[in-house]
Design a protein around this motif. Structure first.
Motif, mmCIF file in Angstrom:
data_model
loop_
_atom_site.group_PDB
_atom_site.id
_atom_site.type_symbol
_atom_site.label_atom_id
_atom_site.label_comp_id
_atom_site.label_asym_id
_atom_site.label_seq_id
_atom_site.Cartn_x
_atom_site.Cartn_y
_atom_site.Cartn_z
ATOM 1 N N ALA A 132 -83.248 -79.052 149.657
ATOM 2 C CA ALA A 132 -82.824 -78.313 150.852
ATOM 3 C C ALA A 132 -81.445 -77.740 150.582
ATOM 4 O O ALA A 132 -80.744 -78.175 149.675
ATOM 5 N N MET A 133 -81.074 -76.754 151.383
ATOM 6 C CA MET A 133 -79.757 -76.132 151.272
ATOM 7 C C MET A 133 -79.054 -76.181 152.624
ATOM 8 O O MET A 133 -79.698 -76.089 153.676
ATOM 9 N N ILE A 134 -77.749 -76.288 152.580
ATOM 10 C CA ILE A 134 -76.909 -76.059 153.753
ATOM 11 C C ILE A 134 -76.080 -74.818 153.453
ATOM 12 O O ILE A 134 -75.318 -74.790 152.477
ATOM 13 N N VAL A 135 -76.269 -73.786 154.251
ATOM 14 C CA VAL A 135 -75.541 -72.540 154.052
ATOM 15 C C VAL A 135 -74.281 -72.588 154.912
ATOM 16 O O VAL A 135 -74.359 -72.690 156.136
ATOM 17 N N VAL A 136 -73.134 -72.519 154.258
ATOM 18 C CA VAL A 136 -71.845 -72.546 154.960
ATOM 19 C C VAL A 136 -71.311 -71.114 154.967
ATOM 20 O O VAL A 136 -70.817 -70.621 153.952
ATOM 21 N N THR A 137 -71.444 -70.464 156.111
ATOM 22 C CA THR A 137 -71.016 -69.076 156.245
ATOM 23 C C THR A 137 -69.569 -69.053 156.722
ATOM 24 O O THR A 137 -69.269 -69.424 157.850
ATOM 25 N N LEU A 138 -68.698 -68.608 155.850
ATOM 26 C CA LEU A 138 -67.269 -68.579 156.125
ATOM 27 C C LEU A 138 -66.793 -67.205 156.568
ATOM 28 O O LEU A 138 -65.818 -67.076 157.301
ATOM 29 N N ASP A 139 -67.479 -66.175 156.093
ATOM 30 C CA ASP A 139 -67.063 -64.810 156.390
ATOM 31 C C ASP A 139 -68.290 -63.903 156.262
ATOM 32 O O ASP A 139 -68.882 -63.817 155.184
ATOM 33 N N GLU A 140 -68.672 -63.253 157.363
ATOM 34 C CA GLU A 140 -69.862 -62.394 157.358
ATOM 35 C C GLU A 140 -69.530 -60.939 157.037
ATOM 36 O O GLU A 140 -70.422 -60.102 156.977
ATOM 37 N N ARG A 141 -68.242 -60.664 156.821
ATOM 38 C CA ARG A 141 -67.864 -59.291 156.533
ATOM 39 C C ARG A 141 -68.303 -58.874 155.132
ATOM 40 O O ARG A 141 -68.487 -59.709 154.246
ATOM 41 N N LYS A 142 -68.446 -57.560 154.954
ATOM 42 C CA LYS A 142 -68.792 -57.025 153.648
ATOM 43 C C LYS A 142 -67.706 -57.376 152.652
ATOM 44 O O LYS A 142 -66.512 -57.229 152.926
ATOM 45 N N LYS A 143 -68.103 -57.842 151.477
ATOM 46 C CA LYS A 143 -67.106 -58.268 150.492
ATOM 47 C C LYS A 143 -66.361 -57.061 149.910
ATOM 48 O O LYS A 143 -66.904 -55.958 149.835
ATOM 49 N N PRO A 144 -65.120 -57.259 149.491
ATOM 50 C CA PRO A 144 -64.294 -56.135 149.042
ATOM 51 C C PRO A 144 -64.745 -55.518 147.727
ATOM 52 O O PRO A 144 -64.499 -54.331 147.479
ATOM 53 N N VAL A 145 -65.376 -56.292 146.857
ATOM 54 C CA VAL A 145 -65.889 -55.794 145.583
ATOM 55 C C VAL A 145 -67.383 -56.072 145.558
ATOM 56 O O VAL A 145 -67.811 -57.222 145.698
ATOM 57 N N SER A 146 -68.192 -55.037 145.401
ATOM 58 C CA SER A 146 -69.643 -55.212 145.416
ATOM 59 C C SER A 146 -70.093 -56.047 144.225
ATOM 60 O O SER A 146 -69.407 -56.119 143.190
ATOM 61 N N SER A 147 -71.272 -56.657 144.365
ATOM 62 C CA SER A 147 -71.830 -57.445 143.261
ATOM 63 C C SER A 147 -72.011 -56.587 142.022
ATOM 64 O O SER A 147 -71.731 -57.019 140.893
ATOM 65 N N ARG A 148 -72.488 -55.354 142.224
ATOM 66 C CA ARG A 148 -72.734 -54.476 141.074
ATOM 67 C C ARG A 148 -71.450 -54.171 140.316
ATOM 68 O O ARG A 148 -71.405 -54.205 139.088
#
Length: 373
Positions: A194-210
């Motif tokens: 199982a996983m526990i998802v800890v959401t700290l910040d829902e904003r778009k990240k400053p540097v994209s994954s790509r």
């Protein structure tokens, strides 16, 4: 390790207009990470990867090919996207692949809803492109099997190849388009993940994954050593799953994720998704584990943390984790002057209140409803 020959869950729906389909796909969290492409166009990775598909974190997408449309339209979470935007272009890129396969030129209407924060390191692109590839291909009359859907979804977002499947999925790096796909793997009935998802910040990240991925591959001296270590991590993780050794699996998962972030930290310029809140969660996980709790952290490209644990203790683990994280964050707040704000302008007094803890159990593969024509 044995794999399962899983075919898509498809329902013919007479209520849908011709040349349309809807699909729902769950997000997946990589246990052994995908990070870095050796072919940007085909999205072929340097390493194979392993993930757990999660329930209740999903994208639902409807696609209809309509003769009277002059251009594609894309609506995401109620907002019609500009044709100049990156997300719009990525969606149209997937539609073009489908049109080419189906031998059609008809424009499409796409309506998508994310039930997971977008571009925040919580795998929204995985669920998003798995749902888009599935809905678009079936709306266009293609009847792709799961492997074919996995390959198609990969062209939109590499991790989407794994969200076609439920449970544990293994994405083979492969040598070309034909050989780079995911499959669901057989896990012991007592694997109890199982996983526990800890959401700290829902904003778009400053540097994209790509961008972060590209920068890491091109400039980080730690990247290729991590690639070689990741190959060993995958073999060890698969063996740990085979014998249902979650403690061993957790150690490998955490090591692999932190190693991935270390490659980013050594890029030029560095990419650092960690925040004070991230460190608070990582410290809480470490402290809990030293006290005997079955918890191991993993992270993707973003500040949010996912905690691997055992399914039959997940609620108790989440409450303990919540108490420890919020306690540490309160302690940090009390050490600051009242009303001080961080660089993003958020009140530090609210930072622990904004943290979300979500239990995520293993989820199913993609489901598709398609019109009769």
């Amino acid at each position: 390790m044995p794999t399962l020959d899983i075919q898509p869950n498809v329902t013919l729906d007479s209520s849908l207009p011709p040349h349309s389909a809807t699909a729902a796909a769950n997000a997946n969290i990589a246990l052994i990470k995908y990070w870095g492409k050796r072919d940007e166009n085909l999205i072929l990775p340097y390493t194979s990867s392993l993930s757990l598909t999660l329930s209740d974190l999903y994208t639902q997408t409807a696609v209809s090919f309509e003769d009277d449309l002059e251009q594609d339209t894309v609506t995401l979470d109620g907002e019609q996207l500009s044709s100049a935007g990156t997300t719009f272009r990525r969606v149209v890129g997937m539609l073009d692949l489908v049109r080419e396969k189906a031998g059609i030129a008809t424009k499409a209407r796409v309506v998508s809803h994310n039930h997971v924060p977008t571009a925040a390191g919580l795998a929204s692109s995985a669920s998003g492109f798995a749902a888009l590839a599935s809905a678009a291909s079936y709306a266009a009359g293609l009847r792709l099997n799961s492997r074919e859907l996995s390959r198609l979804a990969r062209r939109g977002s590499g991790s989407a190849s794994r969200s076609i499947f439920g449970g544990l999925a293994l994405w083979y790096a492969g040598d070309d388009d034909e050989t780079s796909y995911a499959e669901q793997i057989v896990a012991p009935e007592d694997s109890n993940l199982a996983m526990i998802v800890v959401t700290l910040d829902e904003r778009k990240k400053p540097v994209s994954s790509r961008e972060a991925m590209r920068r890491t591959v091109e400039t980080s001296p730690a990247y290729m050593p991590w690639v070689e270590q990741s190959k060993r991590d995958l073999a060890e993780a698969l063996e740990a799953i085979r014998v249902a050794d979650i403690e061993k699996l957790g150690e490998i998962v955490e090591r692999n994720a932190l190693g991935m972030h270390e490659t980013m930290h050594k890029a030029a310029p560095p990419v650092n998704y960690f925040t004070d809140k991230t460190y608070a969660v990582l410290n809480a996980v470490k402290d809990m584990r030293e006290c005997g709790w079955p918890v191991w952290a993993t992270m993707d490209a973003g500040p949010n943390v996912k905690v691997l644990t055992v399914g039959d203790e997940v609620d108790r683990v989440m409450e303990e984790l919540r108490g420890r994280v919020e306690g540490e964050l309160r302690g940090r707040v009390e050490g600051d002057a009242a009303g001080v704000t961080d660089a993003a302008g958020d009140s530090r007094n609210l930072q622990y209140e904004q943290t979300k803890f979500t239990v995520a159990l293993p989820g199913d593969g993609v489901t598709i409803h398609t019109s009769l024509e």
